[in-house]
Design a protein around this motif. Sequence first.
Motif, PDB file in Angstrom:
ATOM      1  N   THR A 518     -21.989  45.174  43.118  1.00  0.00           N
ATOM      2  CA  THR A 518     -20.786  45.066  42.263  1.00  0.00           C
ATOM      3  C   THR A 518     -20.720  46.215  41.268  1.00  0.00           C
ATOM      4  OG1 THR A 518     -20.942  42.664  42.429  1.00  0.00           O
ATOM      5  CG2 THR A 518     -19.508  43.535  40.724  1.00  0.00           C
ATOM      6  N   GLU A 519     -21.853  46.632  40.724  1.00  0.00           N
ATOM      7  CA  GLU A 519     -21.885  47.739  39.772  1.00  0.00           C
ATOM      8  C   GLU A 519     -21.794  49.096  40.450  1.00  0.00           C
ATOM      9  OE1 GLU A 519     -21.797  47.717  36.613  1.00  0.00           O
ATOM     10  OE2 GLU A 519     -22.115  45.601  36.153  1.00  0.00           O
ATOM     11  N   SER A 520     -21.853  49.127  41.757  1.00  0.00           N
ATOM     12  CA  SER A 520     -21.770  50.394  42.480  1.00  0.00           C
ATOM     13  C   SER A 520     -20.310  50.829  42.580  1.00  0.00           C
ATOM     14  CB  SER A 520     -22.381  50.250  43.867  1.00  0.00           C
ATOM     15  OG  SER A 520     -21.618  49.366  44.661  1.00  0.00           O
ATOM     16  N   ASP A 521     -20.115  51.949  43.218  1.00  0.00           N
ATOM     17  CA  ASP A 521     -18.763  52.502  43.364  1.00  0.00           C
ATOM     18  C   ASP A 521     -18.108  52.115  44.677  1.00  0.00           C
ATOM     19  OD1 ASP A 521     -19.067  53.724  40.920  1.00  0.00           O
ATOM     20  OD2 ASP A 521     -19.931  55.548  41.811  1.00  0.00           O
ATOM     21  N   LEU A 522     -18.605  51.101  45.332  1.00  0.00           N
ATOM     22  CA  LEU A 522     -17.999  50.673  46.588  1.00  0.00           C
ATOM     23  C   LEU A 522     -16.594  50.166  46.345  1.00  0.00           C
ATOM     24  CD1 LEU A 522     -20.962  48.792  48.305  1.00  0.00           C
ATOM     25  CD2 LEU A 522     -19.981  51.004  48.951  1.00  0.00           C
ATOM     26  N   ASP A 523     -15.652  50.716  47.075  1.00  0.00           N
ATOM     27  CA  ASP A 523     -14.239  50.337  46.901  1.00  0.00           C
ATOM     28  C   ASP A 523     -13.867  49.307  47.960  1.00  0.00           C
ATOM     29  OD1 ASP A 523     -11.716  50.221  45.953  1.00  0.00           O
ATOM     30  OD2 ASP A 523     -11.038  52.093  46.888  1.00  0.00           O
ATOM     31  N   PHE A 526     -13.212  42.749  47.800  1.00  0.00           N
ATOM     32  CA  PHE A 526     -13.989  41.643  47.264  1.00  0.00           C
ATOM     33  C   PHE A 526     -14.646  42.016  45.938  1.00  0.00           C
ATOM     34  CE2 PHE A 526     -18.215  39.613  46.982  1.00  0.00           C
ATOM     35  CZ  PHE A 526     -17.820  38.296  46.810  1.00  0.00           C
ATOM     36  N   PHE A 527     -15.272  43.229  45.894  1.00  0.00           N
ATOM     37  CA  PHE A 527     -15.940  43.675  44.672  1.00  0.00           C
ATOM     38  C   PHE A 527     -14.914  44.068  43.598  1.00  0.00           C
ATOM     39  CE2 PHE A 527     -19.322  44.709  47.881  1.00  0.00           C
ATOM     40  CZ  PHE A 527     -20.198  43.719  47.473  1.00  0.00           C
ATOM     41  N   ARG A 528     -13.726  44.601  43.995  1.00  0.00           N
ATOM     42  CA  ARG A 528     -12.688  44.931  43.011  1.00  0.00           C
ATOM     43  C   ARG A 528     -12.217  43.682  42.289  1.00  0.00           C
ATOM     44  NH1 ARG A 528     -10.353  48.370  46.992  1.00  0.00           N
ATOM     45  NH2 ARG A 528      -8.745  46.785  47.338  1.00  0.00           N
ATOM     46  N   ASP A 529     -12.040  42.611  43.033  1.00  0.00           N
ATOM     47  CA  ASP A 529     -11.612  41.353  42.403  1.00  0.00           C
ATOM     48  C   ASP A 529     -12.649  40.842  41.412  1.00  0.00           C
ATOM     49  OD1 ASP A 529      -9.339  41.494  43.939  1.00  0.00           O
ATOM     50  OD2 ASP A 529     -10.096  40.133  45.510  1.00  0.00           O
TER      51      ASP A 529
END
Length: 565
Positions: A518-523, A526-529
């Motif tokens: 979640t703290e990574s830069d993966l776009d 699911f993680f954006r929400d």
Amino acid sequence: MLSRLMSGSSRSLEREYSCTVRLLDDSEYTCTIQRDAKGQYLFDLLCHHLNLLEKDYFGIRFVDPDKQRHWLEFTKSVVKQLRSQPPFTMCFRVKFYPVDPAALKEEITRYLVFLQIKRDLYHGRLLCKTSDAALLAAYILQAEIGDYDPGKHPEGYSSKFQFFPKHSEKLERKIAEIHKTELSGQTPATSELNFLRKAQTLETYGVDPHPCKDVSGNAAFLAFTPFGFVVLQGNKRVHFIKWNEVTKLKFEGKTFYLYEKKIILTYFAPTPEACKHLWKCGIENQAFYKLEKSSQVRTVSSSNLFFKGSRFRYSGRVAKEVMESSAKIKREPPEIHRAGMVPSRSCPSITHGPRLSSVPRTRRRAVHISIMEGLESLRDSAHSTPVRSSSHGDTFLPHVRSSRADSNDRVAVISDEAYSPADSVLPTPVAENSLELMLLSRQINGATCSIEEEKESESSTPTAAEAEALGGELRALCQGHGRPEQEQVNKFVLSVLRLLLVTMGLLFVLLLLLIILTESDLDIAFFRDIRQTPEFEQFHYQYFCPLRRWFACKIRSVVSLLIDT
């Protein structure tokens, strides 16, 4: 320095060890082996000495320093397996009983199996009705002394022989009657063949009992036969499971599990080492009798999802392959040197088993066995390491006979009842101890001894310290596990706790992985929400950012210290 170390290492590898193997006729074979010699090398030497080709039915048994029996593994080093000081002493025994011993190709193989079953009969492992016992003993007489001769065999001549741990005068008369009237003219080979045919029909043929406790704390004996898995308890066979119905064998600590299609049998061995030995025997017997080809053998593990257990693989051929290989044997039958008879009071005496009568000095062994050593010797005569002293004299082992009335025949090992280890004169069919240990066990249990037995053991009564030591050993064998139900509850609680710890550990790892992603830069949607929620922003600024700064500061300080040094 390096050259000295290398030369010392080479001398250690080239060191030779003396090995003595006690054979089925109680003779001994001695050889020397190298430090790294495998079990297969020693076994091949032994089979060459015996001129034995059908060797897959046999094995080498030894006892480790902790008094636990083992079968020598042929793929491993002999020295590393024994873990004792040389010279090494082992025993040559039948490991896999033939499904039909009378169908063996060579007479030498049948003779060796005959010696093993005769030993089983004497030590109480092969139990049968009185009528069957008399016939088996008569076959032994005919094979070893030939036809009845009134000039050589006076009245009561069968009483000079010891076929069973205990028997009555009525049984002795029956043995002599069969020998006189029914077996005249049979050669040793024919008598041995008839003996094998009869023994193969008995319920306890091929049984090598392992003492255990069931879940209720009752004594039981587990055994593996050519036909399946057997549980003997009290005076009956409580379980018999064919090999094709056994789906899995497993052990954990002292607990042994057998999985059948519909049930799971649980038993408790005296020690973890005894339980592992039981498990390995089961794996080998199932592979030998059940599989069609040795290529189907797989490595078996006792581990489960959370615990690492033992791994074991049977390394020999299976029964079907052995039979096919035996059918291809084409050679002149080897000469068989049957055990010679030792005369005693003008009547021959069977060379196997204890004798009360004296042996002529020309045939005496140059060893002296004391009473306590006699106990060990009798136990070791089947599977263990002989105990000897350096003094010279006559060998003495107590001769056990019953002077009770014929109506008490059912108390003996050979009885009209089914297989009953509890009725055995010996403490168990496995202990193979002599009369003194039997009397001691009765005293421990509060039972009385007969007058004849007390007179017979009066001259060989153990000392107080020895009796206490034997008593402790016997109690440990008889008690096994004090409270099997409590042990089961404790094991269940430990299993639940381990499961909870493993679950919590997995959840913690998953939480850390989720935070890092979640703290990574993966776009990813699911993680954006997750990042847009107020809870995450609060966690990010109040906890994650200070923690990241603290780790970065610590890393910089460590790096600077390393640069300065």
